[in-house]
Design an enzyme around this catalytic site. Structure first.
Site, PDB file in Angstrom:
ATOM      1  N   GLY A   2      -4.847  -6.066   3.565  1.00 22.78           N
ATOM      2  CA  GLY A   2      -5.464  -5.790   4.864  1.00 22.78           C
ATOM      3  C   GLY A   2      -4.554  -5.068   5.834  1.00 22.78           C
ATOM      4  N   HIS A  53      -4.261   3.019   2.406  1.00 17.43           N
ATOM      5  CA  HIS A  53      -5.342   2.251   1.775  1.00 17.43           C
ATOM      6  C   HIS A  53      -6.605   3.114   1.672  1.00 17.43           C
ATOM      7  CE1 HIS A  53      -3.013  -1.140   3.854  1.00 17.43           C
ATOM      8  NE2 HIS A  53      -2.937  -1.477   2.586  1.00 17.43           N
TER       9      HIS A  53
HETATM   10  P1  AMP Z   1      -0.851  -3.772   0.645  1.00 10.32           P
HETATM   11  O1  AMP Z   1      -2.015  -4.001   1.558  1.00 10.32           O
HETATM   12  O2  AMP Z   1       0.399  -3.424   1.350  1.00 10.32           O
HETATM   13  O3  AMP Z   1      -0.708  -4.876  -0.370  1.00 10.32           O
HETATM   14  O4  AMP Z   1      -1.224  -2.475  -0.183  1.00 10.32           O
HETATM   15  C1  AMP Z   1      -2.417  -2.376  -0.901  1.00 10.32           C
HETATM   16  C2  AMP Z   1      -2.376  -1.136  -1.766  1.00 10.32           C
HETATM   17  O5  AMP Z   1      -2.219   0.015  -0.930  1.00 10.32           O
HETATM   18  C3  AMP Z   1      -1.197  -1.143  -2.729  1.00 10.32           C
HETATM   19  O6  AMP Z   1      -1.613  -0.601  -3.980  1.00 10.32           O
HETATM   20  C4  AMP Z   1      -0.213  -0.258  -2.052  1.00 10.32           C
HETATM   21  O7  AMP Z   1       0.686   0.383  -2.926  1.00 10.32           O
HETATM   22  C5  AMP Z   1      -1.123   0.762  -1.392  1.00 10.32           C
HETATM   23  N1  AMP Z   1      -0.434   1.435  -0.290  1.00 10.32           N
HETATM   24  C6  AMP Z   1       0.265   0.848   0.718  1.00 10.32           C
HETATM   25  N2  AMP Z   1       0.827   1.792   1.514  1.00 10.32           N
HETATM   26  C7  AMP Z   1       0.470   2.991   0.991  1.00 10.32           C
HETATM   27  C8  AMP Z   1       0.738   4.347   1.347  1.00 10.32           C
HETATM   28  N3  AMP Z   1       1.480   4.666   2.407  1.00 10.32           N
HETATM   29  N4  AMP Z   1       0.211   5.334   0.573  1.00 10.32           N
HETATM   30  C9  AMP Z   1      -0.545   5.028  -0.506  1.00 10.32           C
HETATM   31  N5  AMP Z   1      -0.834   3.772  -0.897  1.00 10.32           N
HETATM   32  C10 AMP Z   1      -0.338   2.765  -0.162  1.00 10.32           C
END
Ligand code: AMP
Length: 289
Positions: free
Chosen positions: A31, A37
């Site tokens: 989230g 995301h």
């Molecule tokens: P998180 O909410 O941080 O657990 O991230 C959820 C998904 O979004 C994971 O697969 C992350 O690697 C991806 N994600 C987070 N930050 C980025 C970003 N800056 N660019 C691309 N994907 C991202």
């Protein structure tokens, strides 16, 4: 867009979609959604007929003293972002349903989980793989999308899916950055304006290493020196790790090549940030290199 809290209801919706021959794309998140995301969601939308996005701040991947309680949460805004990015289902399970009393089964990927974030955050990847395995069992997606921003997480999940014969295509997506290079992260919201400026040393260091690689430098020792010098110049920055590793196995390398990933973890004040790049791919968020 449906907002679903119940595991049973999520399973029912996913099963009905599968029976109707629909391809399910899945984007698991914690989230506080941002454009990184959203890029995963848009690609999921493109690849599938039903796009499921989960939001679950997974307690088992946080260590004692980490930021589980402080982790930013904003379901109203997340709902708007998910809707706008094409989600059909927003799955927001409660911890009590994901980890009911008596829970005692863990998924543990061994070698790939050990270095880097695995060394700094013991138990972190065990929490990640366990929750992702559970989410895969609940949603049973055709494809699941993850960001390369969390490079080791992606490698660990690919390993889990291969080792456990899970029938899901794991899709890695490029890191989305701010115009000045900072990789988007929910944790960027912790940064003060000064810290936000200091945090640019991560992408600056990656860009400098890529530029050195492009001029022919292959020695990891020398490339590391360059990276460390840039980060050490920032008084607010405290290096957790600077690693040059094989992009698939995450084994250490002494000489960089096209398969080498350069991965960083740096504390800026009290905020731990990670970033990485494939050193041969170059760093192209702007014209700097
Ligand atoms: P998180 O909410 O941080 O657990 O991230 C959820 C998904 O979004 C994971 O697969 C992350 O690697 C991806 N994600 C987070 N930050 C980025 C970003 N800056 N660019 C691309 N994907 C991202």
């Amino acid at each position: 867009m449906d907002i679903i809290e119940s595991v049973r209801e999520m399973k029912r919706i996913a099963a009905a979609a599968r029976e109707a021959g629909r391809r399910i794309s899945f984007v698991p998140t914690m989230g506080f959604l941002h454009e990184g995301h959203a890029s995963l969601m848009r690609e999921g939308r493109r690849r599938g007929d039903l796009l499921v996005v989960s939001i679950f701040v997974n307690p088992t991947q946080f260590g004692a003293g980490e930021d589980f309680e402080a982790y930013p949460r904003d379901l109203a805004r997340d709902t708007a972002v998910a809707l706008e990015s094409g989600a059909d289902v927003l799955f927001v399970p409660k911890a009590s349903e994901m980890y009911p009393a008596g829970f005692q089964t863990w998924v543990n990927v061994e070698t790939v989980s050990l270095p880097m974030c695995g060394a700094s955050r013991p138990g972190h990847f065990r929490g990640v793989t366990t929750v992702v395995a559970k989410l895969f069992n609940i949603v049973r997606p055709t494809a699941a999308l993850f960001g390369e921003k969390d490079y080791q997480q992606l490698a660990v999940i690919r390993r889990m899916v291969a080792d456990l014969d899970m029938e899901v295509e794991v899709v890695g997506m490029p890191t989305v950055r701010e115009a000045d290079g900072l990789a988007l992260s929910s944790r960027n919201s912790y940064l003060s304006p000064d810290e936000r400026r200091s945090a640019l040393c991560l992408s600056r260091a990656l860009a400098a290493a890529c530029a050195r690689y492009r001029t022919g430098e292959r020695s990891v020792a020398r490339l590391r020196e360059e990276v460390m010098a840039i980060i050490l110049k920032e008084p607010k920055a405290d290096i957790d790790y600077v690693e040059f590793r094989d992009g698939d196995t995450l084994e250490e390398v002494e000489n960089a090549d096209g398969r080498t990933v350069l991965a960083l973890a740096v504390r800026i004040g009290r905020t731990r940030l990670i970033d990485n790049t494939m050193i041969g791919r170059g760093f192209t968020w702007n014209e700097r290199c």
